[in-house]
Design a protein around this motif. Structure first.
Motif, PDB file in Angstrom:
ATOM      1  N   ILE A 193       0.853  -1.195   0.000  1.00 52.58           N
ATOM      2  CA  ILE A 193       0.000   0.000   0.000  1.00 52.58           C
ATOM      3  C   ILE A 193       0.886   1.241   0.000  1.00 52.58           C
ATOM      4  O   ILE A 193       1.869   1.307   0.726  1.00 52.58           O
ATOM      5  CB  ILE A 193      -0.910   0.050   1.248  1.00 52.58           C
ATOM      6  N   VAL A 194       0.518   2.219  -0.811  1.00 49.07           N
ATOM      7  CA  VAL A 194       1.169   3.530  -0.791  1.00 49.07           C
ATOM      8  C   VAL A 194       0.100   4.543  -0.367  1.00 49.07           C
ATOM      9  O   VAL A 194      -0.941   4.652  -0.998  1.00 49.07           O
ATOM     10  CB  VAL A 194       1.752   3.910  -2.168  1.00 49.07           C
ATOM     11  N   VAL A 195       0.380   5.249   0.717  1.00 42.70           N
ATOM     12  CA  VAL A 195      -0.523   6.277   1.213  1.00 42.70           C
ATOM     13  C   VAL A 195      -0.019   7.610   0.669  1.00 42.70           C
ATOM     14  O   VAL A 195       1.140   7.962   0.851  1.00 42.70           O
ATOM     15  CB  VAL A 195      -0.550   6.294   2.755  1.00 42.70           C
ATOM     16  N   PHE A 196      -0.881   8.326  -0.022  1.00 40.81           N
ATOM     17  CA  PHE A 196      -0.506   9.574  -0.684  1.00 40.81           C
ATOM     18  C   PHE A 196      -1.206  10.736   0.014  1.00 40.81           C
ATOM     19  O   PHE A 196      -2.433  10.801   0.015  1.00 40.81           O
ATOM     20  CB  PHE A 196      -0.920   9.512  -2.159  1.00 40.81           C
ATOM     21  N   ALA A 248      -3.279  11.102   5.948  1.00 37.50           N
ATOM     22  CA  ALA A 248      -2.362  10.122   5.366  1.00 37.50           C
ATOM     23  C   ALA A 248      -1.325   9.679   6.399  1.00 37.50           C
ATOM     24  O   ALA A 248      -0.975   8.495   6.476  1.00 37.50           O
ATOM     25  CB  ALA A 248      -1.677  10.691   4.127  1.00 37.50           C
ATOM     26  N   CYS A 249      -0.836  10.621   7.202  1.00 35.09           N
ATOM     27  CA  CYS A 249       0.126  10.273   8.260  1.00 35.09           C
ATOM     28  C   CYS A 249      -0.505   9.323   9.272  1.00 35.09           C
ATOM     29  O   CYS A 249       0.118   8.336   9.685  1.00 35.09           O
ATOM     30  CB  CYS A 249       0.624  11.536   8.966  1.00 35.09           C
ATOM     31  N   SER A 250      -1.737   9.602   9.655  1.00 35.84           N
ATOM     32  CA  SER A 250      -2.434   8.730  10.603  1.00 35.84           C
ATOM     33  C   SER A 250      -2.637   7.343  10.012  1.00 35.84           C
ATOM     34  O   SER A 250      -2.388   6.328  10.674  1.00 35.84           O
ATOM     35  CB  SER A 250      -3.790   9.329  10.988  1.00 35.84           C
ATOM     36  N   THR A 251      -3.079   7.285   8.765  1.00 37.57           N
ATOM     37  CA  THR A 251      -3.289   5.995   8.097  1.00 37.57           C
ATOM     38  C   THR A 251      -1.983   5.230   7.995  1.00 37.57           C
ATOM     39  O   THR A 251      -1.927   4.026   8.266  1.00 37.57           O
ATOM     40  CB  THR A 251      -3.887   6.216   6.690  1.00 37.57           C
ATOM     41  N   PHE A 252      -0.919   5.918   7.622  1.00 42.27           N
ATOM     42  CA  PHE A 252       0.398   5.291   7.519  1.00 42.27           C
ATOM     43  C   PHE A 252       0.798   4.674   8.862  1.00 42.27           C
ATOM     44  O   PHE A 252       1.218   3.517   8.927  1.00 42.27           O
ATOM     45  CB  PHE A 252       1.432   6.329   7.082  1.00 42.27           C
ATOM     46  N   ASN A 253       0.645   5.427   9.954  1.00 39.38           N
ATOM     47  CA  ASN A 253       1.027   4.930  11.276  1.00 39.38           C
ATOM     48  C   ASN A 253       0.210   3.713  11.689  1.00 39.38           C
ATOM     49  O   ASN A 253       0.745   2.759  12.261  1.00 39.38           O
ATOM     50  CB  ASN A 253       0.920   6.043  12.319  1.00 39.38           C
ATOM     51  N   VAL A 254      -1.087   3.716  11.404  1.00 36.51           N
ATOM     52  CA  VAL A 254      -1.933   2.565  11.734  1.00 36.51           C
ATOM     53  C   VAL A 254      -1.480   1.339  10.937  1.00 36.51           C
ATOM     54  O   VAL A 254      -1.345   0.243  11.493  1.00 36.51           O
ATOM     55  CB  VAL A 254      -3.423   2.881  11.462  1.00 36.51           C
TER      56      VAL A 254
END
Length: 151
Positions: free
Chosen positions: A69-72, A104-110
């Motif tokens: 997954i790439v979070v943009f 996106a930062c929150s999603t990345f951390n989760v």
């Protein structure tokens, strides 16, 4: 966790960054507008996204161990990712999640906490103006270079 490294002091990076395989690297993409004082940040970032080509995200094609997954993060608000950029990810078997940079930062951390193999492309919350002269490296730039293995 035994043997896990202790987290260091926070590092503040200005401008676009990529988070790949535990590394934060500066991302050299266009987010500049002629006069940020008069520009609407969302419109300016949207204009920048429209000028990007496939080479902007080509680094993900070259990776041996591609993220699932790439979070943009598209800045202060959610903006659509141009289809030609989305295609680079999907044609290489990667899912793309697009959100405002904060989300996106929150999603990345989760996703990292879940043990997922994830990467992030994060744009700043507001576009920047072109610099007239080369600035002296700040402590955050030096720290970013250190993380990226430049120093």
């Amino acid at each position: 966790m035994p043997g896990a490294p202790e987290p260091g002091p926070p590092v503040f990076l200005r401008g676009p960054v990529l988070l790949i395989d535990g590394q934060a690297v500066l991302w050299d993409v266009n987010t500049q507008v002629p006069d940020p004082a008069t520009a609407i940040p969302e419109a300016a970032i949207s204009q920048c996204l429209a000028t990007w080509d496939e080479d902007t995200v080509r680094v993900f094609e070259l990776m041996k161990n591609k993220p699932e997954i790439v979070v943009f993060g598209t800045g202060r608000t959610l903006l659509p990712l141009p289809q030609r950029l989305r295609q680079v990810f999907t044609s290489n078997g990667m899912q793309v999640e697009v959100a405002s940079t904060r989300n996106a930062c929150s999603t990345f951390n989760v996703l990292v906490a879940e043990g997922r193999h994830v990467a992030a492309c994060l744009l700043p919350l507001a576009p920047s103006s072109p610099l007239k002269e080369e600035p002296k490296p700040s402590k955050s730039k030096q720290a970013a270079d250190s993380i990226a293995g430049v120093v």
